[in-house]
Design a protein around this motif. Structure first.
Motif, short mmCIF file in Angstrom:
data_model
loop_
_atom_site.label_atom_id
_atom_site.label_comp_id
_atom_site.label_asym_id
_atom_site.label_seq_id
_atom_site.Cartn_x
_atom_site.Cartn_y
_atom_site.Cartn_z
N UNK A 248 0.85 -1.20 0.00
CA UNK A 248 0.00 0.00 0.00
C UNK A 248 0.89 1.25 0.00
N UNK A 249 1.16 1.83 -1.19
CA UNK A 249 1.96 3.06 -1.26
C UNK A 249 1.13 4.30 -0.86
N UNK A 250 1.79 5.22 -0.16
CA UNK A 250 1.12 6.46 0.25
C UNK A 250 2.08 7.63 0.08
N UNK A 251 1.52 8.78 -0.28
CA UNK A 251 2.28 10.02 -0.43
C UNK A 251 1.98 10.94 0.75
N UNK A 252 3.04 11.50 1.33
CA UNK A 252 2.92 12.40 2.48
C UNK A 252 3.47 13.78 2.10
#
Length: 259
Positions: A248-252
């Motif tokens: 699960x990739x996420x951008x912060x």
């Protein structure tokens, strides 16, 4: 057909869903805050983190789901929660922190949205955003594939286009640079250990699958989920103990408004 969120389904994986919010908040470098907004607060799990971090601040939560807000009010009865469209939301007075955990990916027009949110902050205020970046992952690619192959293809033609791909790190930097003192951008790819392929379907039922299931009748919904589960089983093979890994990739993004 627009359906409200299923709070029980969403909270089934509460700890895993809250972890990115916790890690985002750890990078918010501000000690004192008078006004904090949780934009797209959901059932209040992220708002609870903000309450603990800023105990003396006036904290409010905003969401477009009545069911999510009901759950949030039960969790945090002394916090003000309001029903509003986060795409057009504008505060009555500027905030010191605007926190948006896993919500802005549902809103289009980020090149206008992000600069506008910065204008809703006081000088030195913080915009903190986390967005799933998983549209290319098998979970979401197979949603679209299943939608296009079945007898429901016409019904789901809009659902296939229901979420835009979020921008690149450079896009967000450029959209925020004119108003920001400091910009911190990073990506994290979580490897969630889940019980089996069915648990992956349960995870996305309350989020990414909503636009695909909403337009279908009960029989179509059941058939769609059976076809989708079959594809998920092929894409996410069991590990040694029978469990599966959900990547699960996420951008912060954390940006401080110019001092």
């Amino acid at each position: 057909m627009k359906t409200d969120w299923n709070t029980d389904q969403y909270l089934q994986f509460e700890d895993l869903r809250t972890r990115p919010a916790y890690e985002l908040l750890n990078r918010v470098a501000i000690d004192q805050s008078k006004k904090v907004v949780d934009l797209g607060c959901g059932p209040g799990n992220s708002t609870e983190l903000l309450r603990a971090r800023f105990p003396s601040a006036v904290i409010s939560g905003v969401d477009s789901s009545p069911k999510m807000l009901d759950e949030a009010r039960k969790r945090l009865p002394h916090v003000t929660f309001s029903l509003d469209d986060i795409a057009t939301w504008k505060p009555e007075e500027k905030a010191d922190v605007i926190f948006a955990n896993a919500s802005l990916q549902w809103v289009t027009g980020h090149s206008d949205l992000f600069p506008r949110l910065m204008q809703c902050l006081n000088t030195g205020g913080i915009l903190a955003v986390q967005m799933p970046d998983n549209l290319s992952e098998p979970t979401h690619a197979l949603m679209r594939e299943t939608a296009s192959e079945g007898p429901w293809a016409e019904k789901l033609s809009e659902a296939v286009k229901s979420r835009e791909t979020i921008g690149s790190s450079a896009d967000y930097y450029n959209w925020l640079a004119d108003q920001s003192e400091v910009i911190d951008i990073w990506r994290t790819s979580y490897e969630h250990v889940l019980a089996d392929a069915g648990a992956i379907v349960d995870w996305v039922k309350s989020t990414g699958l909503r636009p695909f299931l909403g337009p279908l009748n009960d029989q179509e919904r059941q058939s769609y989920l059976e076809h989708y589960l079959g594809k998920i089983k092929q894409a996410y093979r069991p590990l040694k103990d029978g469990r599966v890994l959900l990547t699960f990739p996420r951008l912060f993004i954390v940006a401080q408004r110019k001092l």
